[in-house]
Design a protein around this motif. Sequence first.
Motif, PDB file in Angstrom:
ATOM      1  N   ARG A  79       0.849  -1.194   0.000  1.00  0.00           N
ATOM      2  CA  ARG A  79       0.000   0.000   0.000  1.00  0.00           C
ATOM      3  C   ARG A  79       0.878   1.236   0.000  1.00  0.00           C
ATOM      4  O   ARG A  79       2.060   1.180   0.354  1.00  0.00           O
ATOM      5  CB  ARG A  79      -0.908   0.041   1.236  1.00  0.00           C
ATOM      6  N   THR A  80       0.299   2.370  -0.321  1.00  0.00           N
ATOM      7  CA  THR A  80       0.999   3.636  -0.133  1.00  0.00           C
ATOM      8  C   THR A  80       0.944   3.987   1.351  1.00  0.00           C
ATOM      9  O   THR A  80       0.181   3.383   2.129  1.00  0.00           O
ATOM     10  CB  THR A  80       0.347   4.767  -0.939  1.00  0.00           C
ATOM     11  N   VAL A  81       1.734   4.981   1.738  1.00  0.00           N
ATOM     12  CA  VAL A  81       1.740   5.407   3.145  1.00  0.00           C
ATOM     13  C   VAL A  81       0.346   5.861   3.568  1.00  0.00           C
ATOM     14  O   VAL A  81      -0.154   5.485   4.637  1.00  0.00           O
ATOM     15  CB  VAL A  81       2.773   6.533   3.363  1.00  0.00           C
ATOM     16  N   HIS A  82      -0.313   6.659   2.726  1.00  0.00           N
ATOM     17  CA  HIS A  82      -1.653   7.150   3.070  1.00  0.00           C
ATOM     18  C   HIS A  82      -2.639   5.998   3.183  1.00  0.00           C
ATOM     19  O   HIS A  82      -3.455   5.941   4.120  1.00  0.00           O
ATOM     20  CB  HIS A  82      -2.132   8.159   2.024  1.00  0.00           C
ATOM     21  N   ALA A 142      -2.778  14.150   7.725  1.00  0.00           N
ATOM     22  CA  ALA A 142      -1.773  15.119   7.282  1.00  0.00           C
ATOM     23  C   ALA A 142      -0.980  15.664   8.466  1.00  0.00           C
ATOM     24  O   ALA A 142       0.251  15.790   8.405  1.00  0.00           O
ATOM     25  CB  ALA A 142      -2.443  16.260   6.514  1.00  0.00           C
ATOM     26  N   ASP A 143      -1.662  15.992   9.569  1.00  0.00           N
ATOM     27  CA  ASP A 143      -0.989  16.551  10.747  1.00  0.00           C
ATOM     28  C   ASP A 143      -0.005  15.557  11.353  1.00  0.00           C
ATOM     29  O   ASP A 143       1.130  15.909  11.691  1.00  0.00           O
ATOM     30  CB  ASP A 143      -2.016  16.958  11.805  1.00  0.00           C
ATOM     31  N   VAL A 144      -0.448  14.296  11.523  1.00  0.00           N
ATOM     32  CA  VAL A 144       0.399  13.298  12.168  1.00  0.00           C
ATOM     33  C   VAL A 144       1.591  12.929  11.285  1.00  0.00           C
ATOM     34  O   VAL A 144       2.730  12.856  11.760  1.00  0.00           O
ATOM     35  CB  VAL A 144      -0.427  12.038  12.528  1.00  0.00           C
ATOM     36  N   LEU A 145       1.354  12.718   9.996  1.00  0.00           N
ATOM     37  CA  LEU A 145       2.461  12.364   9.105  1.00  0.00           C
ATOM     38  C   LEU A 145       3.476  13.502   9.000  1.00  0.00           C
ATOM     39  O   LEU A 145       4.693  13.268   9.005  1.00  0.00           O
ATOM     40  CB  LEU A 145       1.942  11.988   7.717  1.00  0.00           C
ATOM     41  N   THR A 151       6.745  13.861   4.126  1.00  0.00           N
ATOM     42  CA  THR A 151       6.341  14.939   3.229  1.00  0.00           C
ATOM     43  C   THR A 151       5.053  14.548   2.511  1.00  0.00           C
ATOM     44  O   THR A 151       4.617  13.394   2.562  1.00  0.00           O
ATOM     45  CB  THR A 151       7.429  15.217   2.180  1.00  0.00           C
ATOM     46  N   LEU A 152       4.453  15.511   1.813  1.00  0.00           N
ATOM     47  CA  LEU A 152       3.251  15.205   1.025  1.00  0.00           C
ATOM     48  C   LEU A 152       3.555  14.164  -0.053  1.00  0.00           C
ATOM     49  O   LEU A 152       2.732  13.293  -0.339  1.00  0.00           O
ATOM     50  CB  LEU A 152       2.728  16.492   0.365  1.00  0.00           C
ATOM     51  N   ALA A 153       4.761  14.238  -0.622  1.00  0.00           N
ATOM     52  CA  ALA A 153       5.145  13.253  -1.640  1.00  0.00           C
ATOM     53  C   ALA A 153       5.280  11.858  -1.030  1.00  0.00           C
ATOM     54  O   ALA A 153       4.962  10.852  -1.684  1.00  0.00           O
ATOM     55  CB  ALA A 153       6.455  13.668  -2.305  1.00  0.00           C
ATOM     56  N   ASP A 154       5.742  11.799   0.239  1.00  0.00           N
ATOM     57  CA  ASP A 154       5.904  10.500   0.907  1.00  0.00           C
ATOM     58  C   ASP A 154       4.570   9.762   1.042  1.00  0.00           C
ATOM     59  O   ASP A 154       4.531   8.526   1.018  1.00  0.00           O
ATOM     60  CB  ASP A 154       6.517  10.686   2.299  1.00  0.00           C
ATOM     61  N   GLU A 155       3.479  10.514   1.217  1.00  0.00           N
ATOM     62  CA  GLU A 155       2.173   9.880   1.414  1.00  0.00           C
ATOM     63  C   GLU A 155       1.786   9.003   0.223  1.00  0.00           C
ATOM     64  O   GLU A 155       1.073   8.008   0.386  1.00  0.00           O
ATOM     65  CB  GLU A 155       1.091  10.947   1.627  1.00  0.00           C
TER      66      GLU A 155
END
Length: 622
Positions: A79-82, A142-145, A151-155
């Motif tokens: 899965r992706t991080v998100h 978003a806050d916790v990550l 980063t947003l790209a990491d999600e």
Amino acid sequence: MIHVENLNKAYGERVLFDDVSWHVKKNDRIGLAGPNGAGKTTLLKMLAGLEEADSGSIRMASSTTIGYLPQDGIVHAGRTVHEEVVLAFGELLKLKEEQHKIEESLESATADGDHDALLIRYADVTERFKHLGGYEIDGRIADVLKGLGFTLADEKRNTEEFSGGWQMRIALAKLLLARPNLLLMDEPTNHLDLPARNWLEEYLHDYPGSVVLVSHDRYFLDATVKRITQVELRTLTDYHGNYSKYLVEHAARMERLRESHRRQKEEIEKQESFINKFRYTATKARQVQSRIKQLDKVELIEIPPERKKIRFKFPDAPKPGRVVLELKGVTKVYGEHRVLDGIDLTVERGDRIALVGPNGAGKSTLMRILATLQDADAGTATLDGIDVLRQKEQVRRVLGYLPQEFGVYPRVSAFSLLDHLAALKGIAPRERRWQVVDGLLKRTNLFQVAYRRLGSFSGGMKQRFGIAQALLGQPRLIIVDEPTAGLDPEERIRFHNLLADISEQVIVILSTHIVADVSDLCPRMAILNQGRLVATGNPTELAASLRGRLWRKVVGTGEMDQHQKEFTVLATRRAEGRIVIHVHGEVSPGPGFEAIEPDLEDAYFWAISDKGATASAARAAG
């Protein structure tokens, strides 16, 4: 919330808990302290229901939900991080799925009764979804990550692309997002850099539940817990207050206990002397029997064993020149990401250097290049005249390396593995090799468990074994990645002593995320950020460079947000329930600010800030 009653737990002949009773109340903040191997992790696992007690009970309210974070070993994939962290919202995802199904059913519903029933159910589900915060899921993620350094790209990246430390951050994010009302965490800061650790402190301060954690980071404990439970001598002892207060009270208690033990021992020896002297004297027979009965009733006072001081004396390595290690323009690129961007560093004989920086700054990559485990894309590196990037076999003969994540053979004993590695290092004959191995095991306090399987070692014991492994032979360069992770405070002191005893002919390079430890560990610090070396120097001097330019103020949440927009805020800390900010400025930023003496964390945050990096680049250019 949780009541532990008459708990017993043993592994073979090793008893961890003997008739222990304890409790966790609502909104408790508890830190578990004690030597490695005392049972801290085992207690967390029993509270989490992952291990069973031999006898006794652990009772909790039916509404109690429990979340557990182990020290390591969690791997995510597919899965992706998100996509992975959103699974923390299990009930909300089910409600959302039910909403979609009802919506589909409403499109085809014909009978008024069915249609009305679906509308009523839809309203109930929607209300429940809203009540549980369903419309806040993306914001919370978003806050916790972001707080944990993603980063947003990491999600959008697949979880299997992340290393073991980042895998544990993903697991921590899921745990925090799930919000169980009892949070159990084993060494949660082991894989966090300073900004992420500070964010976690803030998060736990407002956490709507109870927290029980194990951490060897005393600064983190001081900021997060209000009770310390000492795990030692097969029991649990509570100390109210933070970790610093516990250290004082525990030391005083141990002093009283040792004094009572000394007096009891003297009294027992006195009684035994009388018994032995008059055992066969008829006129004293009644007194002898009376004293024997008294001794049988004595409940012996037990004290923890004195911790042995580790003192290494290494044979001198062949004396190299003054400049031993030199890096010029070392660069490493992954795709479009420059992990290392032109690193220049000169290291002289006997230097002790600490590499610090945010996660992702390039510390571990640089250390792996120096350890010949990874190639650089550009630049040169020489170790005492040896080309590190090309003459790898020669480098490995004079290198000791302890990575941040190292595997052990769980079925092999500590002695057997060290003996095998010593043989590979060319240490011979066998009798000398065994002397070397015995010496390392004694000095890392592992001699008593030399023939135990490594799979049974606690996290701290494995770390000490890794240190022993890195010190085999006569290394000219010792590289250690996060050496104090998993070590309790006393073991950290031992490690500091160990560094002090290493021959002055040997270079030591280590990385650590506990910036406050650096001045004790190394007389020189190198700060990496975004693949660049942004500052080097003596830790005390780096902190002193901010003198006269650091200001402190106690603020509220709203005021803090405003100041972060206006000023260069280097640190946000909690002190006795208040929020304290440290702000950089050539003059006082305004009313309520007071000048303060900067510390090493302030120097670190300044170096990795945008303005600090710009100032550093300007000095280098000038």
